[in-house]
Design an enzyme around this catalytic site. Structure first.
Site, PDB file in Angstrom:
ATOM      1  N   GLU A 125       0.384  -1.140  -0.017  1.00 39.13           N
ATOM      2  CA  GLU A 125       0.208   0.022   0.007  1.00 39.13           C
ATOM      3  C   GLU A 125       0.873   1.364  -0.272  1.00 39.13           C
ATOM      4  OE1 GLU A 125      -2.426  -0.360   3.352  1.00 39.13           O
ATOM      5  OE2 GLU A 125      -3.071  -2.350   2.939  1.00 39.13           O
ATOM      6  N   CYS A 138       3.370   8.665   1.394  1.00 41.94           N
ATOM      7  CA  CYS A 138       3.333   7.227   2.632  1.00 41.94           C
ATOM      8  C   CYS A 138       4.059   5.905   2.178  1.00 41.94           C
ATOM      9  CB  CYS A 138       2.380   7.120   3.146  1.00 41.94           C
ATOM     10  SG  CYS A 138       3.353   5.826   4.470  1.00 41.94           S
ATOM     11  N   CYS A 145       5.124  -7.159   7.274  1.00 42.81           N
ATOM     12  CA  CYS A 145       6.503  -7.014   7.911  1.00 42.81           C
ATOM     13  C   CYS A 145       6.527  -8.342   9.380  1.00 42.81           C
ATOM     14  CB  CYS A 145       6.101  -5.691   8.520  1.00 42.81           C
ATOM     15  SG  CYS A 145       7.211  -5.115  10.112  1.00 42.81           S
ATOM     16  N   CYS A 149       3.983  -6.150  15.273  1.00 31.82           N
ATOM     17  CA  CYS A 149       3.532  -5.101  16.824  1.00 31.82           C
ATOM     18  C   CYS A 149       2.240  -5.733  16.869  1.00 31.82           C
ATOM     19  CB  CYS A 149       3.552  -3.831  16.231  1.00 31.82           C
ATOM     20  SG  CYS A 149       5.424  -3.477  15.994  1.00 31.82           S
ATOM     21  N   CYS A 152      -0.338  -3.300  15.043  1.00 28.62           N
ATOM     22  CA  CYS A 152      -0.695  -3.512  13.632  1.00 28.62           C
ATOM     23  C   CYS A 152      -1.345  -4.448  12.516  1.00 28.62           C
ATOM     24  CB  CYS A 152       0.730  -3.036  13.444  1.00 28.62           C
ATOM     25  SG  CYS A 152       1.288  -2.357  11.781  1.00 28.62           S
ATOM     26  N   GLY A 200       5.998  -2.437   5.798  1.00 26.94           N
ATOM     27  CA  GLY A 200       6.989  -2.939   6.008  1.00 26.94           C
ATOM     28  C   GLY A 200       8.730  -2.396   7.825  1.00 26.94           C
ATOM     29  N   LEU A 258       8.709   4.683  19.154  1.00 27.53           N
ATOM     30  CA  LEU A 258       8.868   4.525  20.466  1.00 27.53           C
ATOM     31  C   LEU A 258       7.024   3.053  21.347  1.00 27.53           C
ATOM     32  CD1 LEU A 258      11.301   4.529  22.003  1.00 27.53           C
ATOM     33  CD2 LEU A 258       9.991   6.503  23.409  1.00 27.53           C
ATOM     34  N   CYS A 379      -1.969   0.657   8.152  1.00 29.04           N
ATOM     35  CA  CYS A 379      -0.738   0.493   7.678  1.00 29.04           C
ATOM     36  C   CYS A 379      -1.444  -1.567   7.326  1.00 29.04           C
ATOM     37  CB  CYS A 379       0.503   0.307   7.293  1.00 29.04           C
ATOM     38  SG  CYS A 379       1.495   1.573   7.957  1.00 29.04           S
TER      39      CYS A 379
END
Length: 394
Positions: A125, A138, A145, A149, A152, A200, A258, A379
């Site tokens: 994307e 973006c 990925c 996380c 996500c 990613g 972070l 994403c």
């Protein structure tokens, strides 16, 4: 009352079963290599490729100008190339790398999100966004990925494969073309900013991303000639790669995702924290600032009752200020609301208290203007939705 929700209280966002847990991975599912493209090389490399194919090396300048300046890959547009060689040259160095699989618009036409299909069927994307003073793209640097996380959507896909430099840069060319041709509301504009915040982990595809940075920054006809100050590379915290990037001589902005200032929470929220802790990451980020002179962005997704406590804002301020003043800028990001999930947006009151605490401690803080929340703007959400629909139709 300080409620503490933990990332382990619920399966990761987008998980296929309730017992799922994040699995960190650097190993790609596919090892297919994209067709060789002009953008994979610097100008000398392009000349060498043409020469090896028995074609005049000086054609590389002309071909580069068509791609990076005129934003075209159509042989019919290249009247300065011999008619008998146009197709051969374009087939050699301008193969089709991405094609549109879906496109959706938001923000009254000022935002467009594209799902691109790559040569092997993988999908990535990109999001093109028009603001009053800039137009930003973006881009994705990987299909999927491996950072896992749990909040996500892309992180739950796993890593399919790394993108080539050409595949990254062709996202930029297509976006530049769309901006120029008036595809965004408000009429024709010029792409000014590029952020590596799509699908990613950019620094896990280090060599390719650095190549893409050169193509973005190098002046025409070698590249697009964008300002390094207008390019941002995001990372969840690959400390050795941050240190390596600081020495590349490319003064791009570093953005550190972070999301928690304490190892206790970040270990569960950002799995790579099991390798490089918060202190090591912030030390590397500060070193990046010292070497490049570029202020670091600290990205912080505010998640209700998980990481949005005022005491965490104070801890974040203390961590940043212990390394000096003025070297970092915090961007709290309101998470897209997910009703009924632990992965949902902070209340306005908690968000304001978090921001006020940082500012009161002298930390520059700006709430990021999020775009595309009405089109699954985060994403991986579009790719996931399309894949689900295709499976249902089978």
């Amino acid at each position: 009352m300080n409620i503490q929700v933990r990332p382990t209280d619920q399966a990761p966002e987008g998980a296929t079963h309730p017992d799922a847990r994040p699995v960190l991975s650097f190993k790609a599912k596919r090892r297919g290599k994209a067709p060789t493209h002009l953008a994979d090389f610097d100008l000398a490399g392009r000349k060498a490729a043409l020469k090896e194919a028995g074609l005049p090396a000086f054609r590389a300048d002309q071909l580069s100008r068509h791609f990076f300046t005129h934003l075209t890959t159509n042989p019919a547009d290249m009247s300065d190339l011999p008619a008998g060689q146009r197709s051969q040259i374009c087939e050699l160095l301008l193969p089709r790398l991405i094609q549109e699989a879906a496109a959706i618009r938001a923000d009254d036409g000022r935002t467009v999100k594209h799902l691109w299909e790559l040569f092997d069927g993988a999908r990535v994307e990109s999001v093109l966004m028009r603001y009053p003073s800039r137009t930003t793209l973006c881009v994705s640097s990987q299909a999927g990925c491996g950072m896992a996380c749990p909040f996500c959507a892309t992180g739950q896909m796993g890593l399919t494969r790394n993108l080539s430099t050409g595949e990254i840069i062709d996202q930029v060319r297509r976006a530049s073309q769309a901006a120029r041709d008036g595809d965004l509301a408000g009429g024709p504009t010029r792409l000014t900013n590029v952020v590596f915040m799509g699908m990613g982990e950019p620094l896990a595809n280090y060599k390719t991303v650095v190549g893409a940075l050169h193509r973005l920054i190098d002046p025409a006809p070698e590249g697009f000639g964008l300002s390094a100050r207008n390019i941002t590379v995001s990372t969840v915290g690959l400390v050795p790669a941050i240190k390596k990037l600081s020495k590349e001589g490319l003064p791009v902005t570093l953005a550190v995702s972070l999301h928690a200032p304490d190892d206790d929470l970040r270990d569960d929220l950002i799995p790579i924290n099991s390798r490089w802790k918060v202190g090591e990451l912030l030390d590397a980020a500060h070193q990046y600032f010292e070497v490049t002179g570029r202020r670091v962005s600290i990205e912080y997704a505010l998640i209700k009752n998980m990481n949005d406590h005022a005491w965490r804002a104070q801890l974040l301020a203390d961590e940043l200020n212990s390394r000096g003043s003025g070297w970092a800028h915090v961007n709290p990001i309101p998470l897209n609301p997910t009703p009924g999930s632990i992965w949902t947006a902070s209340t306005k009151a908690a968000q304001q208290k978090f921001v006020d605490t940082l500012r009161r401690n002298g930390v520059a803080t700006t709430i990021r203007d999020t775009r595309g929340s009405d089109i699954d703007g985060a994403c991986g959400q579009l790719a996931t939705a399309v894949e689900k629909k295709m499976k249902e139709q089978q």
